[in-house]
Enzyme design. Structure first.
Site, PDB file in Angstrom:
ATOM      1  N   ASP A   1       0.843  -1.204   0.000  1.00 30.99           N
ATOM      2  CA  ASP A   1       0.000   0.000   0.000  1.00 30.99           C
ATOM      3  C   ASP A   1       0.877   1.253   0.000  1.00 30.99           C
ATOM      4  O   ASP A   1       0.583   2.236  -0.687  1.00 30.99           O
ATOM      5  CB  ASP A   1      -0.916  -0.019   1.233  1.00 30.99           C
TER       6      ASP A   1
ATOM      7  N   HIS B   1      -4.098  -3.524   6.290  1.00 32.89           N
ATOM      8  CA  HIS B   1      -4.064  -3.753   4.851  1.00 32.89           C
ATOM      9  C   HIS B   1      -5.489  -4.100   4.424  1.00 32.89           C
ATOM     10  O   HIS B   1      -5.863  -5.250   4.281  1.00 32.89           O
ATOM     11  CB  HIS B   1      -3.105  -4.896   4.507  1.00 32.89           C
TER      12      HIS B   1
HETATM   13  P1  NAI Z   1      -2.722 -18.179  -4.207  1.00 30.36           P
HETATM   14  O1  NAI Z   1      -4.048 -18.780  -3.923  1.00 30.36           O
HETATM   15  O2  NAI Z   1      -2.211 -18.109  -5.610  1.00 30.36           O
HETATM   16  O3  NAI Z   1      -1.609 -18.947  -3.354  1.00 30.36           O
HETATM   17  C1  NAI Z   1      -1.786 -19.310  -2.029  1.00 30.36           C
HETATM   18  C2  NAI Z   1      -1.014 -20.595  -1.791  1.00 30.36           C
HETATM   19  O4  NAI Z   1      -1.096 -20.919  -0.407  1.00 30.36           O
HETATM   20  C3  NAI Z   1      -1.565 -21.801  -2.573  1.00 30.36           C
HETATM   21  O5  NAI Z   1      -0.509 -22.448  -3.262  1.00 30.36           O
HETATM   22  C4  NAI Z   1      -2.147 -22.677  -1.466  1.00 30.36           C
HETATM   23  O6  NAI Z   1      -2.068 -24.062  -1.779  1.00 30.36           O
HETATM   24  C5  NAI Z   1      -1.240 -22.299  -0.289  1.00 30.36           C
HETATM   25  N1  NAI Z   1      -1.774 -22.653   1.029  1.00 30.36           N
HETATM   26  C6  NAI Z   1      -3.069 -22.671   1.449  1.00 30.36           C
HETATM   27  N2  NAI Z   1      -3.137 -23.081   2.720  1.00 30.36           N
HETATM   28  C7  NAI Z   1      -1.867 -23.284   3.122  1.00 30.36           C
HETATM   29  C8  NAI Z   1      -1.295 -23.745   4.332  1.00 30.36           C
HETATM   30  N3  NAI Z   1      -2.057 -24.079   5.378  1.00 30.36           N
HETATM   31  N4  NAI Z   1       0.050 -23.855   4.389  1.00 30.36           N
HETATM   32  C9  NAI Z   1       0.828 -23.570   3.334  1.00 30.36           C
HETATM   33  N5  NAI Z   1       0.342 -23.159   2.158  1.00 30.36           N
HETATM   34  C10 NAI Z   1      -0.994 -23.014   2.054  1.00 30.36           C
HETATM   35  O7  NAI Z   1      -2.761 -16.747  -3.535  1.00 30.36           O
HETATM   36  P2  NAI Z   1      -1.780 -15.503  -3.778  1.00 30.36           P
HETATM   37  O8  NAI Z   1      -2.308 -14.663  -4.864  1.00 30.36           O
HETATM   38  O9  NAI Z   1      -0.385 -15.995  -3.855  1.00 30.36           O
HETATM   39  O10 NAI Z   1      -2.017 -14.681  -2.426  1.00 30.36           O
HETATM   40  C11 NAI Z   1      -1.618 -15.216  -1.194  1.00 30.36           C
HETATM   41  C12 NAI Z   1      -2.180 -14.394  -0.040  1.00 30.36           C
HETATM   42  O11 NAI Z   1      -1.630 -13.090  -0.026  1.00 30.36           O
HETATM   43  C13 NAI Z   1      -3.691 -14.210  -0.098  1.00 30.36           C
HETATM   44  O12 NAI Z   1      -4.196 -14.386   1.226  1.00 30.36           O
HETATM   45  C14 NAI Z   1      -3.853 -12.772  -0.525  1.00 30.36           C
HETATM   46  O13 NAI Z   1      -5.074 -12.238  -0.100  1.00 30.36           O
HETATM   47  C15 NAI Z   1      -2.683 -12.146   0.171  1.00 30.36           C
HETATM   48  N6  NAI Z   1      -2.238 -10.848  -0.361  1.00 30.36           N
HETATM   49  C16 NAI Z   1      -1.776  -9.912   0.531  1.00 30.36           C
HETATM   50  C17 NAI Z   1      -1.296  -8.701   0.097  1.00 30.36           C
HETATM   51  C18 NAI Z   1      -0.788  -7.689   1.091  1.00 30.36           C
HETATM   52  O14 NAI Z   1      -0.406  -6.588   0.657  1.00 30.36           O
HETATM   53  N7  NAI Z   1      -0.726  -7.942   2.386  1.00 30.36           N
HETATM   54  C19 NAI Z   1      -1.267  -8.353  -1.315  1.00 30.36           C
HETATM   55  C20 NAI Z   1      -1.733  -9.405  -2.198  1.00 30.36           C
HETATM   56  C21 NAI Z   1      -2.201 -10.604  -1.705  1.00 30.36           C
END
Ligand code: NAI
Length: 311
Positions: A159, A187
């Site tokens: 952000d 966030h």
């Molecule tokens: P994604 O769905 O592509 O990847 C998430 C991965 O986590 C998947 O490979 C899934 O199998 C794995 N996963 C699920 N449960 C798990 C567990 N218990 N242990 C280990 N791995 C596990 O999602 P993406 O796009 O990579 O986003 C990840 C997270 O980051 C989301 O929660 C999203 O909302 C968040 N996010 C946060 C931002 C921030 O600025 N703080 C910015 C963008 C995304």
């Protein structure tokens, strides 16, 4: 030569993971002279994809990358790690109540907190990226009481960087010449992106952003909503949520925390509150911080101008 540092990325088979691990292996997170060993954790349904990422890391022949652990075992993933970037989690899906997401994440973060507490290197630095990032960081902190509170943080640097980017676009200046925006809060769309202390380096010295933009209506309106709603705009355009910018910002967060912020510059980090600015103690909240010697410190004495109060 430096000893390698071990960096854990959970959810490493996901989109952010895919953008993040090569940055870490290139030295973007810890420096171009710091060898790394990557620990990648995902869940069994993603094990094959995770192995594919490991294959690509081998194929990329990164000189700084001294090893890769790709596993679905939480203990193996957490063992000996110096930095833990928590990207895995259960995202809120359409039709899900907030409390349902919360209870899923409580159990995930409880397990991972215990594994980090028992097996990570002493003084391991933790960055929670997975949403709801502030809440997941709080859960992790509560379930890992022996990890110092100051070592558990969450990502609001994306952000922060979005705010820098908007100012740079608006003024047609280099983004590297803009500094000291602040993200207050969570966030989420309730955050307050604050430009009241931000400056731009010009040929005649540093000037306040407010003076250069000279359009309070834009600064108090569209600028704020653009930063708050940028995540949704990316999803609309890309059909997937922010990944490369999230990964890059996660590297910025850890790099500044470990290696320090430049003199006169502060950045935004979600950290536990010590009561500063009237934020209840113990909450994980985004503040302006400076970092030095591997420690963050909340910048004090900023005058907080509340322009809009959401009810
Ligand atoms: P994604 O769905 O592509 O990847 C998430 C991965 O986590 C998947 O490979 C899934 O199998 C794995 N996963 C699920 N449960 C798990 C567990 N218990 N242990 C280990 N791995 C596990 O999602 P993406 O796009 O990579 O986003 C990840 C997270 O980051 C989301 O929660 C999203 O909302 C968040 N996010 C946060 C931002 C921030 O600025 N703080 C910015 C963008 C995304």
């Amino acid at each position: 030569a430096k000893e390698p540092m071990r960096v854990l990325v959970t959810g490493a088979a996901g989109q952010i993971g895919y953008a993040l691990v090569p940055m870490i292996a290139r030295g973007v997170m810890l420096g171009a002279d710091q060898p790394v060993i990557l620990h990648m954790l995902d869940i069994p349904p993603a094990a094959e994809a995770l192995n594919g990422v490991k294959m690509e890391l081998v194929d990329a022949a990164f000189p700084l990358l001294k090893g890769v652990v790709a596993t679905t075992d939480v203990v193996e993933a957490c063992t000996g790690v110096n930095v833990a970037v928590m990207v895995g989690g259960f995202p809120r899906k359409e039709g899900m109540e907030r409390k349902d997401v919360m209870s899923k994440n409580v159990s995930i973060y409880k397990t991972q907190a215990s594994a980090l507490e028992a097996h990570a290197a002493p003084n391991c630095k933790v960055l929670v990226v997975a949403n709801p990032a502030n809440t997941n960081a709080l859960i992790l902190k509560e379930f890992a009481p022996s990890i110092p509170d100051r070592n558990v943080t969450c990502l609001t640097r994306l952000d922060h960087n979005r705010a820098l980017g908007q100012i740079s676009e608006r003024l047609s200046v280099q983004v590297s010449d803009v500094k000291n925006v602040i993200i207050w809060g969570n966030h989420s769309s309730t955050q307050y992106p604050d430009v009241n202390h931000a400056t731009v380096k010009t040929s005649t010295g540093e000037k306040p952003v407010r003076e250069l933009v000279a359009d309070d209506e834009w600064l108090n309106g569209e600028f704020i909503t653009t930063v708050q709603q940028r995540g949704a705009a990316i999803i609309k355009a890309r059909k997937f949520s922010s990944a490369l910018s999230a990964a890059s910002s996660a590297c910025d967060h850890i790099r500044d925390w470990v290696l320090g912020t430049p003199e006169g510059t502060f950045v935004s980090m979600g950290v536990y509150s010590d009561g500063s600015y009237g934020v209840p103690s113990g909450l994980i909240y985004s503040f302006p911080v400076t970092c030095s010697g591997g420690e963050w410190k909340i910048v004090q004495g900023m005058i907080v101008v509340v322009l809009k109060v959401k009810t």
